[in-house]
Scaffold this motif. Structure first.
Motif, PDB file in Angstrom:
ATOM      1  N   THR A  19       0.852  -1.180   0.000  1.00  0.00           N
ATOM      2  CA  THR A  19       0.000   0.000   0.000  1.00  0.00           C
ATOM      3  C   THR A  19       0.891   1.235   0.000  1.00  0.00           C
ATOM      4  O   THR A  19       1.635   1.449   0.964  1.00  0.00           O
ATOM      5  N   PRO A  20       0.852   2.040  -1.070  1.00  0.00           N
ATOM      6  CA  PRO A  20       1.669   3.259  -1.093  1.00  0.00           C
ATOM      7  C   PRO A  20       1.205   4.242  -0.022  1.00  0.00           C
ATOM      8  O   PRO A  20       0.013   4.367   0.253  1.00  0.00           O
ATOM      9  N   MET A  21       2.170   4.931   0.591  1.00  0.00           N
ATOM     10  CA  MET A  21       1.876   5.938   1.602  1.00  0.00           C
ATOM     11  C   MET A  21       2.745   7.157   1.315  1.00  0.00           C
ATOM     12  O   MET A  21       3.646   7.092   0.481  1.00  0.00           O
ATOM     13  N   ALA A  22       2.490   8.242   2.007  1.00  0.00           N
ATOM     14  CA  ALA A  22       3.191   9.504   1.758  1.00  0.00           C
ATOM     15  C   ALA A  22       4.708   9.363   1.840  1.00  0.00           C
ATOM     16  O   ALA A  22       5.434   9.884   1.009  1.00  0.00           O
ATOM     17  N   GLU A  23       5.211   8.674   2.809  1.00  0.00           N
ATOM     18  CA  GLU A  23       6.656   8.559   3.009  1.00  0.00           C
ATOM     19  C   GLU A  23       7.186   7.167   2.675  1.00  0.00           C
ATOM     20  O   GLU A  23       8.179   6.737   3.240  1.00  0.00           O
ATOM     21  N   GLY A  24       6.543   6.448   1.790  1.00  0.00           N
ATOM     22  CA  GLY A  24       7.016   5.113   1.434  1.00  0.00           C
ATOM     23  C   GLY A  24       5.859   4.180   1.165  1.00  0.00           C
ATOM     24  O   GLY A  24       5.159   4.321   0.182  1.00  0.00           O
ATOM     25  N   GLY A  25       5.617   3.252   2.081  1.00  0.00           N
ATOM     26  CA  GLY A  25       4.537   2.315   1.884  1.00  0.00           C
ATOM     27  C   GLY A  25       4.482   1.297   2.996  1.00  0.00           C
ATOM     28  O   GLY A  25       5.314   1.295   3.900  1.00  0.00           O
ATOM     29  N   ALA A  26       3.492   0.436   2.921  1.00  0.00           N
ATOM     30  CA  ALA A  26       3.317  -0.621   3.910  1.00  0.00           C
ATOM     31  C   ALA A  26       3.146  -1.946   3.189  1.00  0.00           C
ATOM     32  O   ALA A  26       2.422  -2.040   2.202  1.00  0.00           O
ATOM     33  N   VAL A  27       3.825  -2.963   3.671  1.00  0.00           N
ATOM     34  CA  VAL A  27       3.702  -4.310   3.137  1.00  0.00           C
ATOM     35  C   VAL A  27       2.876  -5.113   4.135  1.00  0.00           C
ATOM     36  O   VAL A  27       3.158  -5.098   5.331  1.00  0.00           O
ATOM     37  N   THR A  28       1.862  -5.792   3.628  1.00  0.00           N
ATOM     38  CA  THR A  28       1.011  -6.613   4.472  1.00  0.00           C
ATOM     39  C   THR A  28       1.116  -8.059   4.013  1.00  0.00           C
ATOM     40  O   THR A  28       1.011  -8.343   2.822  1.00  0.00           O
ATOM     41  N   LEU A  29       1.318  -8.951   4.947  1.00  0.00           N
ATOM     42  CA  LEU A  29       1.384 -10.382   4.670  1.00  0.00           C
ATOM     43  C   LEU A  29       0.198 -11.036   5.358  1.00  0.00           C
ATOM     44  O   LEU A  29      -0.009 -10.850   6.551  1.00  0.00           O
TER      45      LEU A  29
END
Length: 134
Positions: A115-125
């Motif tokens: 999931t793209p975010m303002a300062e990078g992103g988040a990876v979900t497993l």
């Protein structure tokens, strides 16, 4: 994952390169990346119907190219031998871990999302947990 671990170790260890350019010698990122690519390629060979001689030849070739990349960094005086050996080992470990944990056949309902975010992103497993049936 491999690059993050490699860069993290470089910043923590601070080992000077043989040519004195900076203190980012340990571990070798080139060796680690080459080993990761070779290890994943070899793992994928298991899913391709090839004669044994071809599979063996490709495996030897892939690991040899990765080993050559690691040794080239030593010859170019960018890394000490240990830097390249640890980088190669790290790349191999990370690739095998990821292959066996997340990409082997038979893992059902596994999902990895970004999931793209303002300062990078988040990876979900997302993966199912199974109770032991003893």
């Amino acid at each position: 994952l491999n690059n993050s671990i490699t860069q993290g170790l470089k910043s923590v260890v601070g080992r000077e390169r043989p040519n004195g350019r900076d203190d980012k010698s340990f571990p070798s990122g080139h060796a680690s990346n080459a080993s990761t690519a070779a290890t994943l390629a070899v793992a994928n060979l298991a899913y391709i119907p090839l004669p044994d001689w071809a599979s063996t030849g490709l495996t030897i070739g892939l690991y040899s190219v990765a080993g050559g990349a690691a040794w080239a960094r030593v010859e170019a005086e960018k890394h000490h031998v240990v830097d390249s050996l640890v980088g190669y080992s790290l790349g191999h470990f990370v690739a095998r871990f990821m292959q066996e944990a997340f990409f082997e056949a038979g893992v059902e309902n596994l999902a990895i999302t970004f999931t793209p975010m303002a300062e990078g992103g988040a990876v979900t497993l997302r993966m199912p947990l199974r109770a032991s049936r003893e």
